[in-house]
Design a protein around this motif. Structure first.
Motif, PDB file in Angstrom:
ATOM      1  N   MET A  94       6.391   3.224  -4.259  1.00  0.00           N
ATOM      2  CA  MET A  94       5.914   1.877  -4.041  1.00  0.00           C
ATOM      3  C   MET A  94       6.882   0.905  -4.694  1.00  0.00           C
ATOM      4  N   HIS A  95       6.983  -0.240  -4.085  1.00  0.00           N
ATOM      5  CA  HIS A  95       7.800  -1.317  -4.631  1.00  0.00           C
ATOM      6  C   HIS A  95       6.848  -2.457  -4.991  1.00  0.00           C
ATOM      7  N   PRO A  96       6.602  -2.690  -6.263  1.00  0.00           N
ATOM      8  CA  PRO A  96       5.656  -3.750  -6.630  1.00  0.00           C
ATOM      9  C   PRO A  96       6.192  -5.158  -6.398  1.00  0.00           C
ATOM     10  N   TYR A 141       4.594   7.596   6.357  1.00  0.00           N
ATOM     11  CA  TYR A 141       3.263   7.406   5.797  1.00  0.00           C
ATOM     12  C   TYR A 141       3.184   5.956   5.340  1.00  0.00           C
ATOM     13  N   LEU A 142       2.198   5.232   5.867  1.00  0.00           N
ATOM     14  CA  LEU A 142       2.063   3.823   5.531  1.00  0.00           C
ATOM     15  C   LEU A 142       0.610   3.406   5.635  1.00  0.00           C
ATOM     16  N   ASP A 143       0.120   2.815   4.582  1.00  0.00           N
ATOM     17  CA  ASP A 143      -1.235   2.262   4.564  1.00  0.00           C
ATOM     18  C   ASP A 143      -2.284   3.311   4.930  1.00  0.00           C
ATOM     19  N   MET A 148       7.348  -1.983   5.332  1.00  0.00           N
ATOM     20  CA  MET A 148       6.484  -1.340   4.349  1.00  0.00           C
ATOM     21  C   MET A 148       6.243  -2.351   3.231  1.00  0.00           C
ATOM     22  N   PRO A 149       5.090  -3.030   3.262  1.00  0.00           N
ATOM     23  CA  PRO A 149       4.833  -4.113   2.303  1.00  0.00           C
ATOM     24  C   PRO A 149       4.791  -3.633   0.861  1.00  0.00           C
ATOM     25  N   ARG A 150       5.136  -4.531  -0.037  1.00  0.00           N
ATOM     26  CA  ARG A 150       5.086  -4.234  -1.472  1.00  0.00           C
ATOM     27  C   ARG A 150       3.681  -3.777  -1.863  1.00  0.00           C
ATOM     28  N   ASN A 151       3.634  -2.919  -2.854  1.00  0.00           N
ATOM     29  CA  ASN A 151       2.389  -2.380  -3.421  1.00  0.00           C
ATOM     30  C   ASN A 151       1.600  -1.480  -2.487  1.00  0.00           C
ATOM     31  N   ILE A 152       2.170  -1.078  -1.362  1.00  0.00           N
ATOM     32  CA  ILE A 152       1.513  -0.150  -0.447  1.00  0.00           C
ATOM     33  C   ILE A 152       2.251   1.187  -0.538  1.00  0.00           C
ATOM     34  N   SER A 182      -0.487  13.253  -4.284  1.00  0.00           N
ATOM     35  CA  SER A 182      -1.261  12.029  -4.087  1.00  0.00           C
ATOM     36  C   SER A 182      -1.479  11.682  -2.608  1.00  0.00           C
ATOM     37  N   VAL A 183      -0.557  12.127  -1.774  1.00  0.00           N
ATOM     38  CA  VAL A 183      -0.618  11.816  -0.342  1.00  0.00           C
ATOM     39  C   VAL A 183      -0.665  13.119   0.437  1.00  0.00           C
TER      40      VAL A 183
END
Length: 99
Positions: A1-3, A19-21, A35-39, A95-96
């Motif tokens: 993740m990129h905060p 893998y997204l959202d 790929m939005p930040r914090n996702i 985690s995923v």
């Protein structure tokens, strides 16, 4: 993740599995993926052929500096530790599902 950054991929060749959202999807040539930040996100080449893409983040922040630090690292734990210093956070293994 990129905060602090949004990550993008423009697919040039092959198919990326992403893998997204909370969902798994694929992207092929000509597709642009944001790929939005914090996702939490991940991307793989799960095919037999090559994949190529143009990757960028916005804002760039210290990502180029991070890549310089990661260049010769071989220990995955050290990659995770150093990446966190440059605003890139890895989720713990498992985690995923499917990652």
């Amino acid at each position: 993740m990129h905060p602090t950054q949004d990550e993008h991929i423009y697919v040039l060749e092959g198919v990326f599995t992403l893998y997204l959202d909370g969902r798994w999807e694929t992207a092929g040539p000509g597709d642009t993926v944001r790929m939005p930040r914090n996702i939490p996100h991940a991307y793989y080449n799960r095919s037999e052929g090559p994949t190529r893409g143009l990757f960028w983040v916005s804002p760039a922040g210290r990502l180029a500096e991070l890549f310089d630090k990661l260049h010769d690292l071989e220990d995955p734990a050290e990659v995770v530790r150093v990446s966190a210093l440059y605003d890139v956070d890895f989720l713990p293994p498992g985690s995923v599902d499917g990652a």
